[in-house]
Design an enzyme around this catalytic site. Structure first.
Site, PDB file in Angstrom:
ATOM      1  CG  ASP A  22     -29.147   1.990  19.067  1.00 45.01           C
ATOM      2  OD1 ASP A  22     -29.580   0.926  18.525  1.00 45.01           O
ATOM      3  OD2 ASP A  22     -28.188   2.144  19.963  1.00 45.01           O
ATOM      4  CG  HIS A  39     -34.653  -3.796  11.728  1.00 43.64           C
ATOM      5  ND1 HIS A  39     -33.870  -3.078  12.517  1.00 43.64           N
ATOM      6  CD2 HIS A  39     -34.070  -4.908  11.603  1.00 43.64           C
ATOM      7  CE1 HIS A  39     -32.918  -3.680  13.052  1.00 43.64           C
ATOM      8  NE2 HIS A  39     -33.144  -4.886  12.791  1.00 43.64           N
ATOM      9  CG  LEU A 133     -33.474  16.834   2.948  1.00 47.57           C
ATOM     10  CD1 LEU A 133     -32.775  17.521   4.246  1.00 47.57           C
ATOM     11  CD2 LEU A 133     -34.738  16.102   3.434  1.00 47.57           C
TER      12      LEU A 133
HETATM   13  C1  IPE Z   1     -25.363   1.971  15.814  1.00 45.79           C
HETATM   14  O1  IPE Z   1     -26.057   1.206  16.510  1.00 45.79           O
HETATM   15  C2  IPE Z   1     -25.189   1.610  14.169  1.00 45.79           C
HETATM   16  C3  IPE Z   1     -26.465   2.084  13.647  1.00 45.79           C
HETATM   17  C4  IPE Z   1     -27.377   2.930  14.252  1.00 45.79           C
HETATM   18  C5  IPE Z   1     -26.448   1.938  12.292  1.00 45.79           C
HETATM   19  P1  IPE Z   1     -25.731  -0.218  16.902  1.00 45.79           P
HETATM   20  O2  IPE Z   1     -26.768  -0.963  17.762  1.00 45.79           O
HETATM   21  O3  IPE Z   1     -25.159  -1.152  16.059  1.00 45.79           O
HETATM   22  O4  IPE Z   1     -24.558   0.109  18.226  1.00 45.79           O
HETATM   23  P2  IPE Z   1     -23.867  -0.536  19.426  1.00 45.79           P
HETATM   24  O5  IPE Z   1     -23.583  -1.855  19.185  1.00 45.79           O
HETATM   25  O6  IPE Z   1     -24.972  -0.521  20.532  1.00 45.79           O
HETATM   26  O7  IPE Z   1     -22.829   0.336  20.015  1.00 45.79           O
HETATM   27  C1  IPE Z   2     -30.859   0.320  14.916  1.00 46.13           C
HETATM   28  O1  IPE Z   2     -31.600  -0.793  16.043  1.00 46.13           O
HETATM   29  C2  IPE Z   2     -30.666  -0.243  13.598  1.00 46.13           C
HETATM   30  C3  IPE Z   2     -29.441  -0.817  13.345  1.00 46.13           C
HETATM   31  C4  IPE Z   2     -28.360  -0.751  14.043  1.00 46.13           C
HETATM   32  C5  IPE Z   2     -29.249  -1.690  12.037  1.00 46.13           C
HETATM   33  P1  IPE Z   2     -30.940  -1.856  16.449  1.00 46.13           P
HETATM   34  O2  IPE Z   2     -31.304  -2.986  15.851  1.00 46.13           O
HETATM   35  O3  IPE Z   2     -29.547  -1.745  17.007  1.00 46.13           O
HETATM   36  O4  IPE Z   2     -31.872  -1.986  17.766  1.00 46.13           O
HETATM   37  P2  IPE Z   2     -31.503  -2.402  19.365  1.00 46.13           P
HETATM   38  O5  IPE Z   2     -30.120  -1.398  19.804  1.00 46.13           O
HETATM   39  O6  IPE Z   2     -30.876  -3.699  19.552  1.00 46.13           O
HETATM   40  O7  IPE Z   2     -32.641  -2.136  20.254  1.00 46.13           O
HETATM   41 MG    MG Z   3     -28.678  -0.963  18.528  1.00 40.96          MG
END
Ligand code: IPE
Ligand code: IPE
Ligand code: MG
Length: 232
Positions: A22, A39, A133
């Site tokens: 995240d 990303h 792995l």
């Molecule tokens: C959780 O991250 C899902 C993934 C890492 C794939 P999100 O960014 O979607 O989660 P919330 O919305 O903050 O809970």
């Molecule tokens: C995690 O990063 C990737 C996915 C959930 C696909 P985010 O896209 O949720 O990044 P933030 O949380 O908005 O910073």
């Molecule tokens: Mg996120």
């Protein structure tokens, strides 16, 4: 590249490390860039932690790449994430083979494009005999979806043990679940399988989470006392 040695005895290492990746969007925003830039950089972190697990003898690494709820993001971001996935699958096959890594992609296949499904089937077949792995990508996954689909199939079979029907059947439950970016929630990830997982929450945003950060999380895990409900 410098090898970061790990001073943790093998018996104190987890068998299965799982990561809720995240913070990509925030990482990009901090640099005044579009979310997709975060990303793309996050893919580098995937490469780094995969290499570290292979090197340190951790047999299972799983990564939450895209949740069922993430389909509700703007279509352009969803498209970019799916393209990135397809791209990475094509680009990483050589590295996976070289490092003896088996790739598995788990989640709700009904929502994935035929092109992506074909690429997933291809790389899973190519890497299926790799043993060092097992790298698991959770794509279009949610814990509640998994329990629902497993319960349906279990009932149809007249069985009463759920685990063999979850998409993770045969994979040991995660010993350690790491979440990056400072959020402290499970966001519908491995609800059933996380029953006895240890949690480590890292403030580091995913694109900055590399070998050193993983090592810190493993050190924290090694210091935990797991009791599984018993008295020690
Ligand atoms: C959780 O991250 C899902 C993934 C890492 C794939 P999100 O960014 O979607 O989660 P919330 O919305 O903050 O809970
Ligand atoms: C995690 O990063 C990737 C996915 C959930 C696909 P985010 O896209 O949720 O990044 P933030 O949380 O908005 O910073
Ligand atoms: Mg996120």
């Amino acid at each position: 590249m410098a090898i970061l040695s790990i001073d943790i005895p093998a018996e104190k290492l987890p068998t299965h490390v799982s990561i809720i990746m995240d913070g990509n969007g925030r990482w990009a925003r901090e640099r005044g860039k579009e979310r997709v830039y975060g990303h793309a950089e996050g893919v580098e972190s995937v490469r780094a932690v995969t290499e570290a697990c292979a090197e340190w003898g951790i047999p299972f690494l799983s990564l939450f790449a895209f949740s069922e709820e993430n389909w509700n993001r703007p279509q352009a971001e969803v498209d970019t994430l799916m393209e990135l996935m397809l791209d990475s699958i094509h680009r990483e096959l050589g590295t996976l083979m070289k490092n003896d890594v088996r790739l598995r992609v788990l989640g709700n296949r009904e929502r994935l494009s035929d092109k992506l499904l074909a690429a997933i089937d291809g790389i899973e077949a190519e890497t299926k005999d790799n043993r060092r792995l097992t790298l698991i990508l959770f794509l279009s996954y949610s814990g509640q979806w998994d329990i629902r689909q497993a319960a349906r199939r279990m009932a149809a079979a007249g069985a009463d043990d759920l685990a063999p029907y979850l998409v993770t059947a045969g994979i040991p439950d995660p010993d350690l679940i790491i979440r990056t970016s400072g959020e402290q929630r499970i966001s519908n990830f491995l609800l059933w399988q996380a029953a006895y997982a240890e949690f480590v929450f890292s403030a580091t945003l995913w694109p900055d989470f590399r070998k050193e950060s993983l090592r810190d999380a493993l050190l924290e895990y090694a210091s935990r006392d797991r009791r599984f409900g018993k008295v020690k």
